[in-house]
Motif scaffolding. Sequence first.
Motif, mmCIF file in Angstrom:
data_model
loop_
_atom_site.group_PDB
_atom_site.id
_atom_site.type_symbol
_atom_site.label_atom_id
_atom_site.label_comp_id
_atom_site.label_asym_id
_atom_site.label_seq_id
_atom_site.Cartn_x
_atom_site.Cartn_y
_atom_site.Cartn_z
ATOM 1 N N LYS A 59 -0.960 5.578 -5.674
ATOM 2 C CA LYS A 59 -0.255 4.460 -5.039
ATOM 3 C C LYS A 59 0.053 4.751 -3.576
ATOM 4 O O LYS A 59 -0.035 3.859 -2.735
ATOM 5 C CB LYS A 59 1.031 4.115 -5.788
ATOM 6 C CG LYS A 59 0.820 3.219 -6.971
ATOM 7 C CD LYS A 59 2.134 2.693 -7.494
ATOM 8 C CE LYS A 59 1.892 1.661 -8.568
ATOM 9 N NZ LYS A 59 3.123 1.080 -9.055
ATOM 10 N N LEU A 63 -1.251 2.522 -0.464
ATOM 11 C CA LEU A 63 -0.319 1.994 0.531
ATOM 12 C C LEU A 63 -0.705 2.429 1.940
ATOM 13 O O LEU A 63 -0.651 1.635 2.884
ATOM 14 C CB LEU A 63 1.108 2.431 0.210
ATOM 15 C CG LEU A 63 2.214 1.802 1.042
ATOM 16 C CD1 LEU A 63 2.229 0.286 0.868
ATOM 17 C CD2 LEU A 63 3.562 2.376 0.641
ATOM 18 N N ILE A 66 -3.653 0.407 3.129
ATOM 19 C CA ILE A 66 -3.183 -0.909 3.576
ATOM 20 C C ILE A 66 -2.567 -0.797 4.965
ATOM 21 O O ILE A 66 -2.835 -1.609 5.849
ATOM 22 C CB ILE A 66 -2.179 -1.494 2.568
ATOM 23 C CG1 ILE A 66 -2.901 -1.829 1.260
ATOM 24 C CG2 ILE A 66 -1.478 -2.731 3.130
ATOM 25 C CD1 ILE A 66 -1.986 -2.160 0.098
ATOM 26 N N LYS A 77 5.546 -5.286 3.034
ATOM 27 C CA LYS A 77 5.624 -6.364 2.044
ATOM 28 C C LYS A 77 5.165 -5.897 0.671
ATOM 29 O O LYS A 77 5.750 -6.263 -0.348
ATOM 30 C CB LYS A 77 4.790 -7.564 2.490
ATOM 31 C CG LYS A 77 5.409 -8.330 3.629
ATOM 32 C CD LYS A 77 4.533 -9.502 4.023
ATOM 33 C CE LYS A 77 5.115 -10.225 5.224
ATOM 34 N NZ LYS A 77 4.283 -11.335 5.673
ATOM 35 N N VAL A 78 4.107 -5.092 0.644
ATOM 36 C CA VAL A 78 3.578 -4.609 -0.636
ATOM 37 C C VAL A 78 4.633 -3.837 -1.399
ATOM 38 O O VAL A 78 4.756 -3.987 -2.617
ATOM 39 C CB VAL A 78 2.315 -3.737 -0.405
ATOM 40 C CG1 VAL A 78 1.938 -2.965 -1.652
ATOM 41 C CG2 VAL A 78 1.158 -4.600 0.069
ATOM 42 N N THR A 79 5.417 -3.039 -0.708
ATOM 43 C CA THR A 79 6.426 -2.226 -1.392
ATOM 44 C C THR A 79 7.536 -3.071 -2.011
ATOM 45 O O THR A 79 8.263 -2.573 -2.870
ATOM 46 C CB THR A 79 7.047 -1.182 -0.435
ATOM 47 O OG1 THR A 79 7.709 -1.860 0.636
ATOM 48 C CG2 THR A 79 6.003 -0.237 0.105
ATOM 49 N N TRP A 81 6.856 -5.982 -3.620
ATOM 50 C CA TRP A 81 6.271 -6.790 -4.695
ATOM 51 C C TRP A 81 6.759 -6.294 -6.060
ATOM 52 O O TRP A 81 6.912 -5.103 -6.298
ATOM 53 C CB TRP A 81 4.761 -6.730 -4.665
ATOM 54 C CG TRP A 81 4.151 -7.419 -3.487
ATOM 55 C CD1 TRP A 81 4.760 -8.229 -2.591
ATOM 56 C CD2 TRP A 81 2.791 -7.327 -3.051
ATOM 57 N NE1 TRP A 81 3.887 -8.669 -1.631
ATOM 58 C CE2 TRP A 81 2.660 -8.120 -1.891
ATOM 59 C CE3 TRP A 81 1.672 -6.644 -3.521
ATOM 60 C CZ2 TRP A 81 1.462 -8.262 -1.224
ATOM 61 C CZ3 TRP A 81 0.488 -6.783 -2.837
ATOM 62 C CH2 TRP A 81 0.379 -7.595 -1.714
ATOM 63 N N TRP A 84 5.616 -3.000 -8.027
ATOM 64 C CA TRP A 84 5.221 -1.895 -7.133
ATOM 65 C C TRP A 84 6.381 -0.921 -7.050
ATOM 66 O O TRP A 84 7.400 -1.185 -6.444
ATOM 67 C CB TRP A 84 4.876 -2.401 -5.736
ATOM 68 C CG TRP A 84 4.430 -1.274 -4.861
ATOM 69 C CD1 TRP A 84 5.221 -0.450 -4.129
ATOM 70 C CD2 TRP A 84 3.094 -0.814 -4.664
ATOM 71 N NE1 TRP A 84 4.473 0.500 -3.487
ATOM 72 C CE2 TRP A 84 3.151 0.292 -3.789
ATOM 73 C CE3 TRP A 84 1.850 -1.224 -5.140
ATOM 74 C CZ2 TRP A 84 2.026 0.984 -3.401
ATOM 75 C CZ3 TRP A 84 0.738 -0.535 -4.727
ATOM 76 C CH2 TRP A 84 0.821 0.557 -3.870
#
Length: 86
Positions: A59, A63, A66, A77-79, A81, A84
């Motif tokens: 992960k 990340l 990304i 933003k991904v963190t 979600w 996540w």
Amino acid sequence: MNLIPENLSYEEAEEYVKTLNVKDFTNSQRFEITCQLSGMKRQKIIDDIKKEHPDFTKKQVILEVIRVCYGEGLAQKVTTWKGWKE
């Protein structure tokens, strides 16, 4: 169908493509070359991250890919979600 020899590094593949007369290729062949180079570049980024951070989890590597490819904003933003978690 591989239009770029598989035994080339990303840098070598870039140089190889520069030697091709791609204007004589079909749109499909140009798209195939683009996809091959893109995949090679993505793998190079992953390999570089793993080399620099051998202790990263899968992960954390994702990340960082990304972050490198799309910027800090998307990585942040991904963190947030749902689902996540580190």
